[in-house]
Write a protein that holds these residues in place. Structure first.
Motif, PDB file in Angstrom:
ATOM      1  N   ASP A  21       0.841  -1.131   0.000  1.00 56.26           N
ATOM      2  CA  ASP A  21       0.000   0.000   0.000  1.00 56.26           C
ATOM      3  C   ASP A  21       0.903   1.215   0.000  1.00 56.26           C
ATOM      4  O   ASP A  21       0.386   2.240  -0.277  1.00 56.26           O
ATOM      5  CB  ASP A  21      -0.905   0.024   1.199  1.00 56.26           C
ATOM      6  CG  ASP A  21      -2.199  -0.684   1.011  1.00 56.26           C
ATOM      7  OD1 ASP A  21      -2.224  -1.889   1.081  1.00 56.26           O
ATOM      8  OD2 ASP A  21      -3.164  -0.022   0.852  1.00 56.26           O
ATOM      9  N   HIS A  22       2.320   1.045   0.399  1.00 60.53           N
ATOM     10  CA  HIS A  22       2.866   2.397   0.502  1.00 60.53           C
ATOM     11  C   HIS A  22       4.356   2.575   0.836  1.00 60.53           C
ATOM     12  O   HIS A  22       5.068   2.321   0.079  1.00 60.53           O
ATOM     13  CB  HIS A  22       1.961   3.203   1.383  1.00 60.53           C
ATOM     14  CG  HIS A  22       0.564   2.774   1.168  1.00 60.53           C
ATOM     15  ND1 HIS A  22      -0.114   2.973  -0.006  1.00 60.53           N
ATOM     16  CD2 HIS A  22      -0.244   2.071   1.957  1.00 60.53           C
ATOM     17  CE1 HIS A  22      -1.302   2.460   0.083  1.00 60.53           C
ATOM     18  NE2 HIS A  22      -1.408   1.914   1.255  1.00 60.53           N
ATOM     19  N   GLU A  57      10.303  -0.571   1.765  1.00 59.03           N
ATOM     20  CA  GLU A  57       9.455   0.442   1.165  1.00 59.03           C
ATOM     21  C   GLU A  57       8.048   0.144   1.568  1.00 59.03           C
ATOM     22  O   GLU A  57       7.483  -0.825   1.155  1.00 59.03           O
ATOM     23  CB  GLU A  57       9.582   0.424  -0.336  1.00 59.03           C
ATOM     24  CG  GLU A  57      10.938   0.866  -0.747  1.00 59.03           C
ATOM     25  CD  GLU A  57      10.970   1.170  -2.193  1.00 59.03           C
ATOM     26  OE1 GLU A  57      10.055   0.818  -2.899  1.00 59.03           O
ATOM     27  OE2 GLU A  57      11.913   1.799  -2.583  1.00 59.03           O
ATOM     28  N   ILE A  58       7.485   1.039   2.349  1.00 61.13           N
ATOM     29  CA  ILE A  58       6.329   0.670   3.110  1.00 61.13           C
ATOM     30  C   ILE A  58       5.056   0.697   2.328  1.00 61.13           C
ATOM     31  O   ILE A  58       4.875   1.391   1.415  1.00 61.13           O
ATOM     32  CB  ILE A  58       6.219   1.536   4.334  1.00 61.13           C
ATOM     33  CG1 ILE A  58       7.234   1.054   5.309  1.00 61.13           C
ATOM     34  CG2 ILE A  58       4.875   1.470   4.938  1.00 61.13           C
ATOM     35  CD1 ILE A  58       7.160   1.649   6.634  1.00 61.13           C
ATOM     36  N   ALA A  59       4.206   0.057   2.945  1.00 64.14           N
ATOM     37  CA  ALA A  59       2.836  -0.150   2.740  1.00 64.14           C
ATOM     38  C   ALA A  59       2.660  -1.027   1.576  1.00 64.14           C
ATOM     39  O   ALA A  59       2.482  -0.657   0.605  1.00 64.14           O
ATOM     40  CB  ALA A  59       2.150   1.130   2.530  1.00 64.14           C
ATOM     41  N   GLU A  60       2.573  -2.106   1.549  1.00 61.73           N
ATOM     42  CA  GLU A  60       2.356  -3.117   0.557  1.00 61.73           C
ATOM     43  C   GLU A  60       3.330  -3.104  -0.543  1.00 61.73           C
ATOM     44  O   GLU A  60       2.970  -3.314  -1.640  1.00 61.73           O
ATOM     45  CB  GLU A  60       1.044  -2.960  -0.125  1.00 61.73           C
ATOM     46  CG  GLU A  60      -0.013  -3.416   0.738  1.00 61.73           C
ATOM     47  CD  GLU A  60      -1.266  -3.429   0.051  1.00 61.73           C
ATOM     48  OE1 GLU A  60      -1.391  -2.913  -1.019  1.00 61.73           O
ATOM     49  OE2 GLU A  60      -2.120  -3.999   0.600  1.00 61.73           O
ATOM     50  N   CYS A  61       4.411  -2.929  -0.382  1.00 59.52           N
ATOM     51  CA  CYS A  61       5.450  -2.829  -1.370  1.00 59.52           C
ATOM     52  C   CYS A  61       5.244  -1.639  -2.243  1.00 59.52           C
ATOM     53  O   CYS A  61       5.955  -1.387  -3.142  1.00 59.52           O
ATOM     54  CB  CYS A  61       5.634  -4.099  -2.166  1.00 59.52           C
ATOM     55  SG  CYS A  61       5.340  -4.099  -3.871  1.00 59.52           S
ATOM     56  N   SER A  62       4.278  -0.795  -1.932  1.00 56.55           N
ATOM     57  CA  SER A  62       4.099   0.301  -2.829  1.00 56.55           C
ATOM     58  C   SER A  62       4.938   1.467  -2.435  1.00 56.55           C
ATOM     59  O   SER A  62       4.611   2.574  -2.719  1.00 56.55           O
ATOM     60  CB  SER A  62       2.645   0.648  -2.968  1.00 56.55           C
ATOM     61  OG  SER A  62       2.199   1.599  -2.119  1.00 56.55           O
ATOM     62  N   GLY A  63       6.076   1.259  -1.789  1.00 58.68           N
ATOM     63  CA  GLY A  63       7.001   2.304  -1.525  1.00 58.68           C
ATOM     64  C   GLY A  63       7.406   2.906  -2.827  1.00 58.68           C
ATOM     65  O   GLY A  63       7.395   2.259  -3.815  1.00 58.68           O
ATOM     66  N   ILE A 123       1.663  -8.091   4.853  1.00 57.28           N
ATOM     67  CA  ILE A 123       0.281  -7.635   4.773  1.00 57.28           C
ATOM     68  C   ILE A 123       0.166  -6.358   5.590  1.00 57.28           C
ATOM     69  O   ILE A 123       0.389  -6.362   6.802  1.00 57.28           O
ATOM     70  CB  ILE A 123      -0.702  -8.691   5.320  1.00 57.28           C
ATOM     71  CG1 ILE A 123      -0.539 -10.016   4.561  1.00 57.28           C
ATOM     72  CG2 ILE A 123      -2.137  -8.189   5.225  1.00 57.28           C
ATOM     73  CD1 ILE A 123      -1.316 -11.165   5.186  1.00 57.28           C
ATOM     74  N   SER A 124      -0.175  -5.266   4.943  1.00 54.42           N
ATOM     75  CA  SER A 124      -0.264  -3.977   5.629  1.00 54.42           C
ATOM     76  C   SER A 124      -1.499  -3.910   6.518  1.00 54.42           C
ATOM     77  O   SER A 124      -2.582  -4.364   6.145  1.00 54.42           O
ATOM     78  CB  SER A 124      -0.308  -2.836   4.621  1.00 54.42           C
ATOM     79  OG  SER A 124       0.879  -2.776   3.876  1.00 54.42           O
ATOM     80  N   LEU A 125      -1.322  -3.308   7.697  1.00 58.14           N
ATOM     81  CA  LEU A 125      -2.424  -3.088   8.627  1.00 58.14           C
ATOM     82  C   LEU A 125      -2.726  -1.605   8.794  1.00 58.14           C
ATOM     83  O   LEU A 125      -3.626  -1.241   9.547  1.00 58.14           O
ATOM     84  CB  LEU A 125      -2.086  -3.694   9.994  1.00 58.14           C
ATOM     85  CG  LEU A 125      -1.828  -5.200  10.011  1.00 58.14           C
ATOM     86  CD1 LEU A 125      -1.432  -5.645  11.415  1.00 58.14           C
ATOM     87  CD2 LEU A 125      -3.038  -5.982   9.522  1.00 58.14           C
ATOM     88  N   ASP A 209      -9.638  -5.137   1.047  1.00 56.41           N
ATOM     89  CA  ASP A 209      -9.341  -6.358   0.309  1.00 56.41           C
ATOM     90  C   ASP A 209      -7.908  -6.714   0.664  1.00 56.41           C
ATOM     91  O   ASP A 209      -6.966  -6.386  -0.057  1.00 56.41           O
ATOM     92  CB  ASP A 209      -9.512  -6.116  -1.194  1.00 56.41           C
ATOM     93  CG  ASP A 209      -9.613  -7.417  -1.972  1.00 56.41           C
ATOM     94  OD1 ASP A 209      -9.331  -8.473  -1.379  1.00 56.41           O
ATOM     95  OD2 ASP A 209      -9.964  -7.373  -3.168  1.00 56.41           O
ATOM     96  N   LEU A 210      -7.751  -7.354   1.809  1.00 60.83           N
ATOM     97  CA  LEU A 210      -6.421  -7.572   2.369  1.00 60.83           C
ATOM     98  C   LEU A 210      -5.603  -8.485   1.462  1.00 60.83           C
ATOM     99  O   LEU A 210      -6.103  -9.473   0.927  1.00 60.83           O
ATOM    100  CB  LEU A 210      -6.542  -8.167   3.769  1.00 60.83           C
ATOM    101  CG  LEU A 210      -7.346  -7.319   4.762  1.00 60.83           C
ATOM    102  CD1 LEU A 210      -7.461  -8.030   6.095  1.00 60.83           C
ATOM    103  CD2 LEU A 210      -6.710  -5.950   4.935  1.00 60.83           C
ATOM    104  N   HIS A 211      -4.329  -8.162   1.329  1.00 60.49           N
ATOM    105  CA  HIS A 211      -3.502  -8.861   0.363  1.00 60.49           C
ATOM    106  C   HIS A 211      -2.017  -8.674   0.673  1.00 60.49           C
ATOM    107  O   HIS A 211      -1.647  -7.841   1.493  1.00 60.49           O
ATOM    108  CB  HIS A 211      -3.798  -8.342  -1.050  1.00 60.49           C
ATOM    109  CG  HIS A 211      -3.568  -6.870  -1.194  1.00 60.49           C
ATOM    110  ND1 HIS A 211      -4.475  -5.926  -0.772  1.00 60.49           N
ATOM    111  CD2 HIS A 211      -2.516  -6.169  -1.701  1.00 60.49           C
ATOM    112  CE1 HIS A 211      -4.012  -4.720  -1.027  1.00 60.49           C
ATOM    113  NE2 HIS A 211      -2.815  -4.837  -1.583  1.00 60.49           N
ATOM    114  N   MET A 212      -1.212  -9.445  -0.033  1.00 58.54           N
ATOM    115  CA  MET A 212       0.237  -9.333   0.059  1.00 58.54           C
ATOM    116  C   MET A 212       0.782  -9.171  -1.356  1.00 58.54           C
ATOM    117  O   MET A 212       0.655 -10.063  -2.196  1.00 58.54           O
ATOM    118  CB  MET A 212       0.828 -10.585   0.710  1.00 58.54           C
ATOM    119  CG  MET A 212       2.338 -10.552   0.871  1.00 58.54           C
ATOM    120  SD  MET A 212       2.985 -12.030   1.695  1.00 58.54           S
ATOM    121  CE  MET A 212       2.976 -13.204   0.322  1.00 58.54           C
ATOM    122  N   SER A 213       1.378  -8.026  -1.647  1.00 64.67           N
ATOM    123  CA  SER A 213       1.885  -7.761  -2.986  1.00 64.67           C
ATOM    124  C   SER A 213       3.151  -8.557  -3.270  1.00 64.67           C
ATOM    125  O   SER A 213       4.036  -8.676  -2.419  1.00 64.67           O
ATOM    126  CB  SER A 213       2.181  -6.265  -3.156  1.00 64.67           C
ATOM    127  OG  SER A 213       0.993  -5.521  -3.142  1.00 64.67           O
TER     128      SER A 213
END
Length: 278
Positions: A21-22, A57-63, A123-125, A209-213
């Motif tokens: 996510d980030h 790189e935080i939040a769901e690999c979406s760093g 998995i981001s919380l 929609d919880l997930h792991m990138s």
């Protein structure tokens, strides 16, 4: 990024860095936090978490790394300011080396379509929380007694979907949470109520929609995402169908089915680990 370069980063740096996510900023200053609780885990889990050298790189690999020189660098969506620490609550994924071994033979195919392997699976919380240094311990201490009361639970990942960040600068291929979402949603609610509400940060997404990138690419979701999402699902299916039914094969049991037994609060390069009750 070449297959050799990616493999080297995993072999030499012990899976150090990245997230869905980030983001984390590369030039965040080091600091000694007095509250760094750490649990002795097996070597695979410790390698997967201790990733401060390359900065997760935080939040769901979406760093979003800032670079215009290479296509395999992400776009940073907000400017770094001295004194700000990008922070995140997340569930660490303990089986990264095993999953990478499954994906490794196919990396060149994904890279040819602009997709690159996330360096850290989790998995981001929470969304990315931009904290001042003096806020870090306060946030950690406010959540510590609440999360320590939570009981560990099994989590199964199954099914591939495409996701994108709010700014549509980065999109992802991710495996979704099939079981265990009740515990994860309870923890997200606690973080929203006791951190985001108090410090006026954005709450986690309403339509969760919880997930792991697993892979990321620059740009929004397009036809290539749908094509490669199907490719990724086929790869995972192939590596499970050989040993049994899709969701309950030995591969899924060992790799994509794991126990959520700790939460990580990451701020800059510091990891504060909160074990859940057995």
């Amino acid at each position: 990024m070449s297959l050799q370069a990616i493999q080297s980063s995993y072999d030499e740096d012990d899976l150090e860095s990245d997230t869905s996510d980030h983001q984390v900023l590369k030039d965040v200053p080091n600091s000694n936090l007095p509250l760094h609780s750490q649990i002795d885990r097996n070597s695979s889990r410790k390698r997967a978490i201790d990733d401060s050298k390359n900065n997760l790189e935080i939040a769901e690999c979406s760093g979003r790394k800032l670079s215009k020189e290479s296509a395999n660098h992400r776009v940073r969506t907000f400017e770094h300011e001295i004194g700000n620490w990008c922070s995140l609550f997340y569930v660490p994924y303990p089986n990264t080396p095993e999953l990478v071994q499954i994906l490794k033979p196919y990396l060149s195919i994904f890279e040819s379509k602009g997709f690159f392997l996330c360096k850290d699976f989790h998995i981001s919380l929470s969304r990315t929380l931009v904290l001042k240094h003096f806020m870090i311990n306060a946030v950690f201490l406010s959540m510590k007694p609440l999360l320590l009361k939570m009981k560990s639970q099994q989590c199964l990942l199954a099914g591939v979907k495409s996701f994108e960040n709010d700014e549509k600068t980065t999109s992802f291929l991710a495996v979704t949470v099939a079981t265990g979402s009740n515990l994860l949603n309870d923890m997200i609610d606690l973080i929203d109520e006791n951190v985001c509400k108090l410090y006026k940060f954005p709450f986690f997404y309403k339509d969760r929609d919880l997930h792991m990138s697993l892979f990321w690419k620059n740009g929004p979701i397009d036809e290539t995402n749908h094509e490669m999402a199907q490719k990724l699902e086929n790869i995972l299916d192939q590596n499970t169908a050989e040993q049994g039914s899709m969701y309950f094969s030995a591969v899924y049991d060992d790799i994509l089915n794991f126990e959520v037994d700790e939460i990580v609060f990451k701020s800059g390069s510091k990891h504060m680990i909160l074990p859940l009750m057995n």
